[in-house]
Every structure is written in C-alpha cells, then in structure tokens.
Design an enzyme around this catalytic site. Sequence first.
Site, short mmCIF file in Angstrom:
data_model
loop_
_atom_site.label_atom_id
_atom_site.label_comp_id
_atom_site.label_asym_id
_atom_site.label_seq_id
_atom_site.Cartn_x
_atom_site.Cartn_y
_atom_site.Cartn_z
N GLY A 115 39.39 37.03 40.79
CA GLY A 115 38.38 37.87 41.42
C GLY A 115 37.54 38.57 40.36
O GLY A 115 37.98 38.75 39.22
N CYS A 116 36.33 38.96 40.72
CA CYS A 116 35.42 39.54 39.73
C CYS A 116 35.93 40.88 39.21
O CYS A 116 36.06 41.08 38.00
CB CYS A 116 34.01 39.63 40.29
SG CYS A 116 33.86 40.51 41.87
#
Length: 313
Positions: A115-116
């Site tokens: 995930g970012c």
Amino acid sequence: MKPKVYIDGKDGTTGLQIYDRLAARDDIDLLLIDEAKRKDPDERKRLMAEADIVFLCLPDAAAVEAVALAEGSGARMIDASTAHRTAPGWVYGFPELRPGQREAIAGARYVANPGCHATGFISIVAPLVQAGLLSADADLCCFSLTGYSGGGKKMIAQYEAAERAESLYSPGLYGLTQAHKHLPEMQKLCGLKKPPVFTPIVDDYYKGMAATVPLHRSQLTGEATLHQVWQALADHYAGEKLVHVAPEGSADAGSKLYGNARAGDNGLTLVAAGNDERFTITALFDNLGKGASGAAVQNMNIMLGFEETAGLL
C-alpha cells in the site's frame, strides 16, 4: 520468447500507470483485452492462462475472485489491492524490506504489492526495528500526506470537478477510526506488536506523498541518537537504486519538505530532521510510483529476471 503480461483492471488509476510504464518496452508482450470484454470472466481467464505475469488492479473482492479465476494456469500474480498483503502464501513486494526479500519475490508465484501509505511507514520503521533501535512493542505514530490521485477515479473526479466543494481546497484528515486498511501490513511487515496511531491526509494536489514518523529519544532503545538512526537507515539502503537516504543534516532550520517532491518518478527518499531529543523521519515518494505502479513494475522485473529498474529510471 518474450514473457507475456496481462493487466487485469487496466482502466483503473494503478492499471493505467502500470500500462504507461510497460507500453514502450520491447522486452515483454502486453496482452490487451477487448474493451467490450474487459469484465467477461471467460476472456479474462483465457488471457490469464496465456500470461506469464498478471497484474491485478482491482477492488479487494474482485482480486480474490481473479486469483480463483487463474487457478490451474501457470500465471504468476502481482496484486495491487489490499486483499493479500498479509495473506499466507503471498510474498510482500517491497524488495528493500530485508535481506532475502528480493530472492523471495524472484521465486514467488504470488506477490502482494504494498500500500502507498504503508510503503512510507515500513521504509522508515522496519530498518530501525531490524537494527534494534526500535523495540517491537514501541508506541509509534505516523501522519502521511498524499495527493488526491491515491483515491482513484472517483476522488480524482471530485477534486477536478469545475464546481467542487470548498473543503477540497484544504487538507483532509481521514481514517479517523484507526481502522485504515494499510494498518495490518504496517504492523506485520515491521514486526510490531501493535499498530501505530495513523493519520492519513489527502490534499489538493495530484500526486506525491510525505509519510512522517515522529520520534522522541525515549522511544528508542538504549541511548540512541539521531545520528545513529540516520546511520541505520543509510546502512540498510546502501547500494539501493530506488530508495535513498538524504545526507545527514540536509534538513536544516530553513528547510521545508513538500508532498510532491518526488512526484513523477519511481523512487523514495528518506529525510531525517530534528535533534537528539525529538526528530522526524519522512519518506518522500510518488503514491502512483514507488507507492503503487512503479513498485508493481519493479516486482515484475525481479520476477522475470530483468534489470530491477527497467522502465523505471
């Protein structure tokens, strides 16, 4: 024979960004689905069976269904959704995580793209836990600023509408119930006994991230200093091509860090700032680059035995 690559969900933000990074390459064959059949399970299954690598750029439930759809094929998968990031049998796609992570990705059938926000937090905390400077039961927090492209097509449309809400001109804090979908991977991949207090923030710019972990010296083990923290990070990422640690002292009294500092590229820079009693470590990167599509292509390169930075530098 060139490896064949299929992007399931090419029309989403992450899928389009992966496509942009791959379209001009001559070392792979991109398999494209007929637009009229892009939701046809039989056609998707056929392309998956033909592919060597399949990118899943889908909502979580659809990604789980896609994995089942590919059963029996030889396709290897890189899932950009949240669905498999802490799932058994899936390798976490952050090659710089620890020694041996690249080799695990290279040999994996299933790779979960990070995930970012998690990329920023993990890039800071995991090396410090591994170096013994942070204990596994440390009380941590993180605030992470992102451009609005991280919210996908619906959010992009909201921010770019001719008549938009006045509130969208200012930063927006969200994930206020401390149940953000990135928290499980943030905890697990750093080896923490509890998740951090996490505050994600979306602002009125297209792309770029600044994920910050603030620390008091008392949170560190022993008598560690800011220099030792910086050195541990510098040692961990020594020789890396996509993750760099800014020179010690580069963030002086007049410095500012901007969320879009690395927008448009595929790397990540860590910046240590403060003094020996209180300091911050900030990860600067592009939420669509090292935070999503750039990372996915990096993982594909490793899995196919290509130069890791092919199409990324």
